[in-house]
Scaffold this motif. Structure first.
Motif, PDB file in Angstrom:
ATOM      1  N   LEU A  28       0.857  -1.187   0.000  1.00  0.00           N
ATOM      2  CA  LEU A  28       0.000   0.000   0.000  1.00  0.00           C
ATOM      3  C   LEU A  28       0.887   1.228   0.000  1.00  0.00           C
ATOM      4  CD1 LEU A  28      -2.664   1.610   0.392  1.00  0.00           C
ATOM      5  CD2 LEU A  28      -2.382   1.241   2.872  1.00  0.00           C
ATOM      6  N   GLU A  29       0.721   2.084  -1.009  1.00  0.00           N
ATOM      7  CA  GLU A  29       1.452   3.348  -1.015  1.00  0.00           C
ATOM      8  C   GLU A  29       0.511   4.474  -0.607  1.00  0.00           C
ATOM      9  OE1 GLU A  29       4.343   6.329  -3.566  1.00  0.00           O
ATOM     10  OE2 GLU A  29       3.307   4.717  -4.649  1.00  0.00           O
ATOM     11  N   LEU A  30       0.909   5.213   0.423  1.00  0.00           N
ATOM     12  CA  LEU A  30       0.178   6.385   0.885  1.00  0.00           C
ATOM     13  C   LEU A  30       0.803   7.637   0.282  1.00  0.00           C
ATOM     14  CD1 LEU A  30       0.069   5.462   4.692  1.00  0.00           C
ATOM     15  CD2 LEU A  30      -1.621   4.869   2.947  1.00  0.00           C
ATOM     16  N   MET A  31      -0.009   8.649   0.051  1.00  0.00           N
ATOM     17  CA  MET A  31       0.499   9.922  -0.473  1.00  0.00           C
ATOM     18  C   MET A  31       1.331   9.674  -1.731  1.00  0.00           C
ATOM     19  SD  MET A  31       1.560  11.852   3.068  1.00  0.00           S
ATOM     20  CE  MET A  31       0.612  11.608   4.586  1.00  0.00           C
ATOM     21  N   ALA A  32       0.777   8.919  -2.658  1.00  0.00           N
ATOM     22  CA  ALA A  32       1.532   8.440  -3.822  1.00  0.00           C
ATOM     23  C   ALA A  32       1.801   9.523  -4.865  1.00  0.00           C
ATOM     24  CB  ALA A  32       0.787   7.279  -4.481  1.00  0.00           C
ATOM     25  N   GLY A  33       1.169  10.684  -4.721  1.00  0.00           N
ATOM     26  CA  GLY A  33       1.395  11.742  -5.695  1.00  0.00           C
ATOM     27  C   GLY A  33       1.006  11.307  -7.094  1.00  0.00           C
ATOM     28  N   HIS A  34       1.920  11.477  -8.029  1.00  0.00           N
ATOM     29  CA  HIS A  34       1.640  11.112  -9.421  1.00  0.00           C
ATOM     30  C   HIS A  34       1.916   9.642  -9.724  1.00  0.00           C
ATOM     31  CE1 HIS A  34       1.362  15.439  -9.852  1.00  0.00           C
ATOM     32  NE2 HIS A  34       0.787  15.237 -11.008  1.00  0.00           N
ATOM     33  N   GLY A  35       2.369   8.894  -8.719  1.00  0.00           N
ATOM     34  CA  GLY A  35       2.384   7.442  -8.851  1.00  0.00           C
ATOM     35  C   GLY A  35       3.616   6.820  -9.468  1.00  0.00           C
ATOM     36  N   TYR A  36       4.721   7.540  -9.549  1.00  0.00           N
ATOM     37  CA  TYR A  36       5.909   6.967 -10.196  1.00  0.00           C
ATOM     38  C   TYR A  36       6.410   5.715  -9.479  1.00  0.00           C
ATOM     39  CZ  TYR A  36       6.412  11.099 -13.182  1.00  0.00           C
ATOM     40  OH  TYR A  36       6.212  12.089 -14.116  1.00  0.00           O
ATOM     41  N   LEU A  37       6.387   5.747  -8.147  1.00  0.00           N
ATOM     42  CA  LEU A  37       6.906   4.613  -7.385  1.00  0.00           C
ATOM     43  C   LEU A  37       6.040   3.373  -7.600  1.00  0.00           C
ATOM     44  CD1 LEU A  37       9.249   4.038  -5.459  1.00  0.00           C
ATOM     45  CD2 LEU A  37       7.739   4.622  -3.552  1.00  0.00           C
ATOM     46  N   SER A  38       4.742   3.529  -7.459  1.00  0.00           N
ATOM     47  CA  SER A  38       3.840   2.386  -7.670  1.00  0.00           C
ATOM     48  C   SER A  38       3.869   1.910  -9.119  1.00  0.00           C
ATOM     49  CB  SER A  38       2.408   2.765  -7.275  1.00  0.00           C
ATOM     50  OG  SER A  38       2.269   2.805  -5.868  1.00  0.00           O
ATOM     51  N   ALA A  39       3.981   2.844 -10.053  1.00  0.00           N
ATOM     52  CA  ALA A  39       4.053   2.462 -11.468  1.00  0.00           C
ATOM     53  C   ALA A  39       5.276   1.587 -11.724  1.00  0.00           C
ATOM     54  CB  ALA A  39       4.095   3.704 -12.348  1.00  0.00           C
ATOM     55  N   GLY A  40       6.400   1.953 -11.114  1.00  0.00           N
ATOM     56  CA  GLY A  40       7.615   1.159 -11.279  1.00  0.00           C
ATOM     57  C   GLY A  40       7.484  -0.226 -10.672  1.00  0.00           C
ATOM     58  N   LEU A  41       6.896  -0.293  -9.473  1.00  0.00           N
ATOM     59  CA  LEU A  41       6.701  -1.599  -8.832  1.00  0.00           C
ATOM     60  C   LEU A  41       5.760  -2.468  -9.651  1.00  0.00           C
ATOM     61  CD1 LEU A  41       6.392  -0.514  -5.080  1.00  0.00           C
ATOM     62  CD2 LEU A  41       8.312  -1.711  -6.155  1.00  0.00           C
ATOM     63  N   ARG A  42       4.719  -1.890 -10.189  1.00  0.00           N
ATOM     64  CA  ARG A  42       3.768  -2.649 -11.018  1.00  0.00           C
ATOM     65  C   ARG A  42       4.432  -3.174 -12.277  1.00  0.00           C
ATOM     66  NH1 ARG A  42      -1.131   1.722 -10.006  1.00  0.00           N
ATOM     67  NH2 ARG A  42      -2.049   0.658  -8.204  1.00  0.00           N
ATOM     68  N   ALA A  43       5.342  -2.374 -12.838  1.00  0.00           N
ATOM     69  CA  ALA A  43       6.053  -2.814 -14.043  1.00  0.00           C
ATOM     70  C   ALA A  43       7.004  -3.966 -13.726  1.00  0.00           C
ATOM     71  CB  ALA A  43       6.811  -1.646 -14.653  1.00  0.00           C
ATOM     72  N   CYS A  44       7.600  -3.942 -12.535  1.00  0.00           N
ATOM     73  CA  CYS A  44       8.529  -5.012 -12.150  1.00  0.00           C
ATOM     74  C   CYS A  44       7.803  -6.325 -11.889  1.00  0.00           C
ATOM     75  CB  CYS A  44       9.290  -4.612 -10.887  1.00  0.00           C
ATOM     76  SG  CYS A  44      10.602  -3.402 -11.133  1.00  0.00           S
ATOM     77  N   GLN A  45       6.668  -6.238 -11.207  1.00  0.00           N
ATOM     78  CA  GLN A  45       5.909  -7.438 -10.833  1.00  0.00           C
ATOM     79  C   GLN A  45       4.428  -7.216 -11.165  1.00  0.00           C
ATOM     80  OE1 GLN A  45       7.136 -10.243  -9.801  1.00  0.00           O
ATOM     81  NE2 GLN A  45       9.240  -9.672  -9.242  1.00  0.00           N
ATOM     82  N   PRO A  46       4.035  -7.464 -12.407  1.00  0.00           N
ATOM     83  CA  PRO A  46       2.651  -7.187 -12.825  1.00  0.00           C
ATOM     84  C   PRO A  46       1.599  -7.917 -12.000  1.00  0.00           C
ATOM     85  CG  PRO A  46       4.052  -7.537 -14.733  1.00  0.00           C
ATOM     86  CD  PRO A  46       4.869  -7.905 -13.540  1.00  0.00           C
ATOM     87  N   LYS A  47       1.950  -9.050 -11.412  1.00  0.00           N
ATOM     88  CA  LYS A  47       0.976  -9.823 -10.641  1.00  0.00           C
ATOM     89  C   LYS A  47       0.944  -9.429  -9.163  1.00  0.00           C
ATOM     90  CE  LYS A  47       1.114 -13.880 -13.679  1.00  0.00           C
ATOM     91  NZ  LYS A  47       1.349 -15.360 -13.751  1.00  0.00           N
ATOM     92  N   GLN A  48       1.892  -8.599  -8.737  1.00  0.00           N
ATOM     93  CA  GLN A  48       1.930  -8.174  -7.344  1.00  0.00           C
ATOM     94  C   GLN A  48       0.832  -7.148  -7.075  1.00  0.00           C
ATOM     95  OE1 GLN A  48       5.620  -6.296  -6.233  1.00  0.00           O
ATOM     96  NE2 GLN A  48       5.228  -6.443  -4.035  1.00  0.00           N
ATOM     97  N   THR A  49       0.219  -7.225  -5.908  1.00  0.00           N
ATOM     98  CA  THR A  49      -0.805  -6.252  -5.524  1.00  0.00           C
ATOM     99  C   THR A  49      -0.121  -4.965  -5.057  1.00  0.00           C
ATOM    100  OG1 THR A  49      -2.397  -7.953  -4.892  1.00  0.00           O
ATOM    101  CG2 THR A  49      -2.710  -5.757  -3.955  1.00  0.00           C
ATOM    102  N   ILE A  50      -0.297  -3.901  -5.812  1.00  0.00           N
ATOM    103  CA  ILE A  50       0.242  -2.585  -5.471  1.00  0.00           C
ATOM    104  C   ILE A  50      -0.944  -1.620  -5.429  1.00  0.00           C
ATOM    105  CG2 ILE A  50       1.863  -0.752  -6.057  1.00  0.00           C
ATOM    106  CD1 ILE A  50       3.280  -3.372  -5.555  1.00  0.00           C
TER     107      ILE A  50
END
Length: 276
Positions: free
Chosen positions: A141-163
């Motif tokens: 869970l990312e709080l205060m994610a802003g424009h989402g660069y961090l979560s976007a990167g994690l999703r790209a690394c592990q598409p099946k991971q829950t982000i």
């Protein structure tokens, strides 16, 4: 790092003209024979172009004009006009003044990333890979994610991971915002609401670049300590500096980690901490 090795977070803004980059590149011809200066300019160019094209950039070193670069320029002028000071002195003055301008530009790269891409915390490919390995496919869970660069990167690394990326999107009301949409899906909700909704279903909680104008981060810390002590809580920011509230830094028990590929490139010493 070649582009094919970088993490693709989306399409990028695909801006045809970036005034900051154009100004920096205008000095390439003057320093075309000074490899150390060209390398500095090239590092910044690659970073800006990567983000503009939808890729998380490579890690950056400390960005500044160094004594070695100044020495390289001095030697270049001496070699070019060894016995003609009437030619060498004006060239040295021109190049020295240009070095000052280059130094200013590279030291203020973060300002350009904020202006053109709304990237406040620097999110690089090597760091996101480290973070993805650390979270080990557990739900995040990312709080205060802003424009989402961090979560976007994690999703790209592990598409099946829950982000799960969340943010109250108060930044939409800030003056001068250039990027009106996040780069990935971000749910609109406050940090405390996100904790209440998703806290029980995740293993890792991220909070990056919380604003220093609010005590919301302190309330998040209290909520995690009270209800989610078994979760890993990671914070990215500058201790007692540009991010987070004074109350948060005074109360948080910090353990630095994952900073091998997350080191400052400018005057803001942002780090990654595990918070108890």
């Amino acid at each position: 790092m070649n582009q094919e090795e970088l993490i693709r977070f989306g399409t990028g803004r695909q801006l045809a003209e970036i005034e900051y980059l154009s100004e920096l590149l205008s000095y390439q011809s003057l320093f075309k024979e000074i490899h150390s200066v060209l390398a500095l300019i090239d590092q910044v160019q690659q970073t800006v172009q990567a983000i503009n094209s939808g890729y998380l950039p490579d890690q950056l070193p400390q960005l500044s004009v160094t004594d070695v670069m100044i020495s390289d320029v001095q030697q270049y002028v001496l070699n070019k006009f060894p016995n003609r000071p009437e030619k060498g002195n004006p060239l040295w003055i021109q190049m020295a003044e240009s070095l000052e301008k280059i130094d200013f530009l590279v030291r203020h790269l973060r300002d350009a990333l904020i202006e053109y891409f709304s990237m406040y915390g620097f999110v690089s490919t090597p760091f996101v890979r480290d973070l993805s390995y650390y979270t080990a496919e557990y739900p995040v869970l990312e709080l205060m994610a802003g424009h989402g660069y961090l979560s976007a990167g994690l999703r790209a690394c592990q598409p099946k991971q829950t982000i799960i990326a969340t943010d109250n999107k108060s930044w939409r009301h800030q003056p001068g915002i250039t990027l009106h949409q996040p780069v990935t899906k971000v749910k609109k909700m406050s940090a405390l609401s996100a904790l209440a909704t998703y806290g029980d279903s995740v293993a890792v909680i991220l909070m990056s670049w919380a604003p220093d104008t609010s005590a919301d981060d302190w309330y998040v810390l209290q909520a995690i300590r009270k209800q989610y002590r078994n979760k890993k809580f990671l914070v990215i920011g500058e201790k007692n500096g540009a991010t987070n509230s004074k109350d948060f830094w005074e109360d948080a028990k910090l353990r630095p980690l994952l900073n091998t590929h997350h080191q400052s490139f400018d005057f803001i010493n942002e780090q990654v901490f595990e918070v108890e």
